[in-house]
Design a protein around this motif. Structure first.
Motif, mmCIF file in Angstrom:
data_model
loop_
_atom_site.group_PDB
_atom_site.id
_atom_site.type_symbol
_atom_site.label_atom_id
_atom_site.label_comp_id
_atom_site.label_asym_id
_atom_site.label_seq_id
_atom_site.Cartn_x
_atom_site.Cartn_y
_atom_site.Cartn_z
ATOM 1 N N GLY A 63 -5.020 20.830 -22.218
ATOM 2 C CA GLY A 63 -6.358 21.319 -23.070
ATOM 3 C C GLY A 63 -7.095 22.120 -21.921
ATOM 4 N N GLU A 64 -6.483 23.024 -21.057
ATOM 5 C CA GLU A 64 -7.326 23.848 -20.253
ATOM 6 C C GLU A 64 -6.470 25.112 -20.066
ATOM 7 N N ARG A 65 -7.106 26.188 -19.613
ATOM 8 C CA ARG A 65 -6.581 27.497 -19.487
ATOM 9 C C ARG A 65 -6.195 27.690 -17.958
ATOM 10 N N ARG A 66 -5.560 26.948 -17.227
ATOM 11 C CA ARG A 66 -4.868 26.946 -15.979
ATOM 12 C C ARG A 66 -3.518 26.936 -16.004
ATOM 13 N N PHE A 67 -2.916 28.185 -15.687
ATOM 14 C CA PHE A 67 -1.475 28.100 -15.937
ATOM 15 C C PHE A 67 -0.897 27.902 -14.350
ATOM 16 N N LYS A 68 -0.038 26.740 -14.264
ATOM 17 C CA LYS A 68 0.653 26.469 -13.177
ATOM 18 C C LYS A 68 1.824 27.064 -12.814
ATOM 19 N N ALA A 69 1.853 28.224 -12.503
ATOM 20 C CA ALA A 69 3.208 28.917 -12.340
ATOM 21 C C ALA A 69 3.419 29.280 -10.759
ATOM 22 N N ARG A 70 4.232 28.515 -10.175
ATOM 23 C CA ARG A 70 4.576 28.869 -8.805
ATOM 24 C C ARG A 70 5.327 29.680 -8.487
ATOM 25 N N ILE A 71 5.059 30.533 -7.390
ATOM 26 C CA ILE A 71 5.733 31.902 -7.281
ATOM 27 C C ILE A 71 7.203 31.518 -6.905
ATOM 28 N N GLY A 72 7.399 30.599 -6.356
ATOM 29 C CA GLY A 72 8.881 30.085 -6.116
ATOM 30 C C GLY A 72 9.563 29.960 -7.100
ATOM 31 N N VAL A 73 8.927 29.420 -8.187
ATOM 32 C CA VAL A 73 9.773 28.888 -9.567
ATOM 33 C C VAL A 73 9.996 30.460 -10.236
ATOM 34 N N VAL A 74 8.943 31.299 -10.216
ATOM 35 C CA VAL A 74 9.187 32.585 -10.769
ATOM 36 C C VAL A 74 10.120 33.524 -10.116
ATOM 37 N N MET A 75 10.277 33.552 -8.671
ATOM 38 C CA MET A 75 11.268 34.305 -7.905
ATOM 39 C C MET A 75 12.585 33.422 -8.374
ATOM 40 N N ALA A 76 12.784 32.195 -8.517
ATOM 41 C CA ALA A 76 14.043 31.739 -8.611
ATOM 42 C C ALA A 76 14.648 31.999 -10.112
ATOM 43 N N ARG A 77 13.848 32.075 -10.971
ATOM 44 C CA ARG A 77 14.346 32.519 -12.176
ATOM 45 C C ARG A 77 14.819 33.942 -12.383
ATOM 46 N N ILE A 78 13.892 34.710 -11.706
ATOM 47 C CA ILE A 78 14.494 36.177 -11.654
ATOM 48 C C ILE A 78 15.896 36.230 -10.600
ATOM 49 N N ASP A 96 6.152 30.974 -22.390
ATOM 50 C CA ASP A 96 6.115 30.050 -23.324
ATOM 51 C C ASP A 96 5.850 28.529 -22.706
ATOM 52 N N ARG A 97 6.569 28.071 -21.997
ATOM 53 C CA ARG A 97 6.442 26.584 -21.281
ATOM 54 C C ARG A 97 5.276 26.607 -20.587
ATOM 55 N N ILE A 98 4.835 27.512 -19.764
ATOM 56 C CA ILE A 98 3.641 27.348 -19.236
ATOM 57 C C ILE A 98 2.451 27.363 -20.126
ATOM 58 N N LEU A 99 2.448 28.146 -21.223
ATOM 59 C CA LEU A 99 1.551 28.474 -22.145
ATOM 60 C C LEU A 99 1.296 26.918 -22.985
ATOM 61 N N THR A 100 2.617 26.234 -23.509
ATOM 62 C CA THR A 100 2.420 25.178 -24.042
ATOM 63 C C THR A 100 1.776 23.986 -23.364
ATOM 64 N N SER A 101 2.260 23.922 -21.712
ATOM 65 C CA SER A 101 1.995 22.873 -21.035
ATOM 66 C C SER A 101 0.376 23.032 -20.953
ATOM 67 N N ALA A 102 -0.051 24.385 -20.604
ATOM 68 C CA ALA A 102 -1.690 24.271 -20.733
ATOM 69 C C ALA A 102 -2.321 24.064 -21.940
ATOM 70 N N ALA A 103 -1.786 24.173 -23.182
ATOM 71 C CA ALA A 103 -2.281 23.718 -24.599
ATOM 72 C C ALA A 103 -2.307 22.234 -24.558
ATOM 73 N N SER A 115 -2.299 33.320 -26.074
ATOM 74 C CA SER A 115 -2.336 32.347 -27.111
ATOM 75 C C SER A 115 -1.722 31.052 -26.493
ATOM 76 N N LEU A 116 -2.235 29.891 -26.563
ATOM 77 C CA LEU A 116 -1.544 28.686 -26.172
ATOM 78 C C LEU A 116 -0.726 28.185 -26.984
ATOM 79 N N ASP A 117 -1.019 28.293 -28.200
ATOM 80 C CA ASP A 117 -0.110 27.739 -29.500
ATOM 81 C C ASP A 117 0.753 28.638 -30.375
ATOM 82 N N GLY A 118 0.724 29.850 -29.960
ATOM 83 C CA GLY A 118 1.473 31.021 -30.653
ATOM 84 C C GLY A 118 0.844 31.735 -32.099
ATOM 85 N N ALA A 119 -0.261 30.846 -32.522
ATOM 86 C CA ALA A 119 -1.162 31.359 -33.463
ATOM 87 C C ALA A 119 -2.024 32.308 -33.064
#
Length: 496
Positions: A291-306, A281-288, A237-241
């Motif tokens: 207006g497209e279902r392309r999730f821009k989540a770079r592996i470097g950002v994910v690893m930095a958060r982990i 949530d930030r990735i999903l709201t950015s995709a919403a 769900s891109l908008d939570g609903a």
């Protein structure tokens, strides 16, 4: 006969190697396979004793055998012939394409990978990230399900953590087989997911041959009693609903359902999930927003958060991401639903004529999807952050005490709708929600008030949308001591 024969050393080594391979393949390997097969069967027997629904023989079928069974199915054979004619290619080329599709779809279930690794990892990860809550709308009905029926868990899709949470919480019921999208077809993740019994689907494929191979696999799995888990929304769900349903998989399951009253029934179990903090949530709201279902989540950002969360854990400053709740809704029998639908809608067969089978399936699929989404929506857990987000959007800035007061008032109005939802202690829950909102910068403190940040409004809307269908239409009203106009003015002055 007794003369000495001289051989080169390399030739002697080659002869001995062939002899060893022959001995192993005829005597050693069968014994080893039998030994491990016996150990595997004993392990499955022990697992089945503690499961409410034992692992089905279908799921234990060797992957090679299942692929052969799938590609030689009469429906697939007809689809191969049609595909070869339509594309103007030889039959053997179309057949090999069907084989590739079958190899892509069919899982290779491993009881060890599922119950030895996946369940333990899912339990650890779920409790490390969230305070997990489990609820039931009708626990007695779940315990009285027909043991011979095929069980289909139908879930709303909020996060990729959905797979982890439901796998963990359904661990004592059965081994789930998920329908997984293209995102997971990456080595080595794909090998692990296949070992857990998941099957891959191409959600946007228009290839008739691929769809027939997929439909045939789902038919075999459903008729074989395999417990499955699907997301009728077809994606996150891109908008939570709740999103409108996609009917493909449901249609295949209905086509597989046995019309024979004495045959195997299909029972759908609605599963509703909600979170105080959706990791994506930030990735999903950015995709919403895009207006497209392309999730821009770079592996470097994910690893930095982990790594950041790991550092917080090492330094004793780690906090879990709020609550995650799962509610199992009221189960629905496909046979009973189809019977009641035909009885309530006699206009579907005017003048006593039988409807076209395909038209009847399409109509039943749409009605079933609407009913299942309705049941999922009614079971959505009401958690602190979604409640706080809805109240802040509705009333604007307010004090922490007033927010907690409104949360209590909102819960009392939602309770008749969601009486079976897990109730949290609102005093502590309110503090937890405020901590999360402040830490994430969704609100700021100004003049003793919690003020929504305008630049983060879409995230507040995202969380409020998850429960908005449960909130009564009547206004809650502000308590005395805070003027509504001044609250909104204070909210508008907040800067990101």
């Amino acid at each position: 006969m007794t003369r000495t024969v001289e051989l080169p050393i390399w030739l002697l080594a080659l002869i001995l190697l062939f002899a060893a391979v022959t001995f192993a393949s005829h005597f050693l390997f069968p014994s080893v396979r039998w030994f491990f097969r016996r150990r595997f069967e004993r392990a499955v027997t022990r697992i089945n004793r503690r499961l409410q629904r034992p692992i089905e023989p279908f799921k234990l079928t060797r992957r090679y055998d299942m692929i052969q069974r799938l590609i030689y199915d009469p429906e697939v054979a007809q689809a191969v012939a049609r595909h070869a004619t339509d594309q103007g290619i030889p039959d053997n080329v179309a057949f090999e394409q069907a084989r590739r599709y079958a190899r892509e779809i069919v899982p290779s279930f491993s009881a060890f990978a599922y119950f030895g690794l996946a369940i333990g990892a899912a339990r650890w990860l779920s409790n490390a990230i969230y305070r997990v809550r489990l609820g039931y709308q009708d626990k007695a009905a779940l315990q009285q399900l027909d043991p011979d029926a095929t069980l289909i868990f139908v879930m709303n899709h909020r996060s990729n953590m959905d797979y982890v949470l439901v796998t963990y919480l359904a661990a004592r019921r059965s081994a789930l087989s998920y329908a997984v999208g293209e995102w997971a077809r990456v080595w080595p993740l794909s090998r692990l997911i296949r070992a857990m019994g998941a099957y891959f689907i191409r959600r946007k494929s228009r290839d008739d041959l691929y769809r027939r191979v997929l439909a045939t696999y789902i038919r075999l799995a459903t008729q074989g009693g395999a417990t499955q888990a699907i997301f009728p929304e077809g994606g996150l769900s891109l908008d939570g609903a709740l999103a409108p349903p996609r009917l493909g998989l449901l249609k295949y399951i209905i086509e597989a359902g046995s019309p024979d009253p004495q045959g195997r029934d299909v029972v759908f179990v609605p599963v509703a999930l909600n979170y105080d903090w959706v990791l994506e949530d930030r990735i999903l709201t950015s995709a919403a927003r895009a207006g497209e279902r392309r999730f821009k989540a770079r592996i470097g950002v994910v690893m930095a958060r982990i790594l950041r969360q790991f550092w917080l854990w090492l330094t004793g400053r780690y906090h879990r991401f709020g609550h995650a709740a799962v509610v199992f809704g009221r189960p629905l029998s496909l046979r009973e639903f189809a019977k009641s639908t035909r009885a309530e809608d006699p206009s579907a067969n005017p003048a006593g004529r039988l409807a076209e089978p395909q038209a009847e399936v399409d109509g039943l699929t749409l009605l079933l999807a609407q009913e299942l989404l309705s049941r999922i929506g009614a079971a959505v857990p009401v958690l602190p952050v979604p409640m706080a987000a809805w109240l802040l959007l509705r009333h604007g800035a307010m004090s922490a005490e007033l927010l907690t007061h409104h949360m209590k008032q909102l819960e009392s109005q939602i309770a008749p709708v969601s009486a079976q939802h897990h109730r949290l202690r609102l005093e502590s829950a309110g503090k937890e929600a405020i901590r999360i909102l402040l830490m994430r910068g969704l609100v700021v403190r100004q003049q003793g008030q919690l003020v929504p940040v305008r630049a983060k409004r879409e995230l507040l809307v995202y969380y409020a949308n998850s429960i908005v269908h449960l909130v009564p239409q009547a206004p809650l009203g502000l308590v005395e001591g805070l003027d509504a106009a001044s609250a909104r003015a204070l909210s508008a002055s907040a800067k990101s």
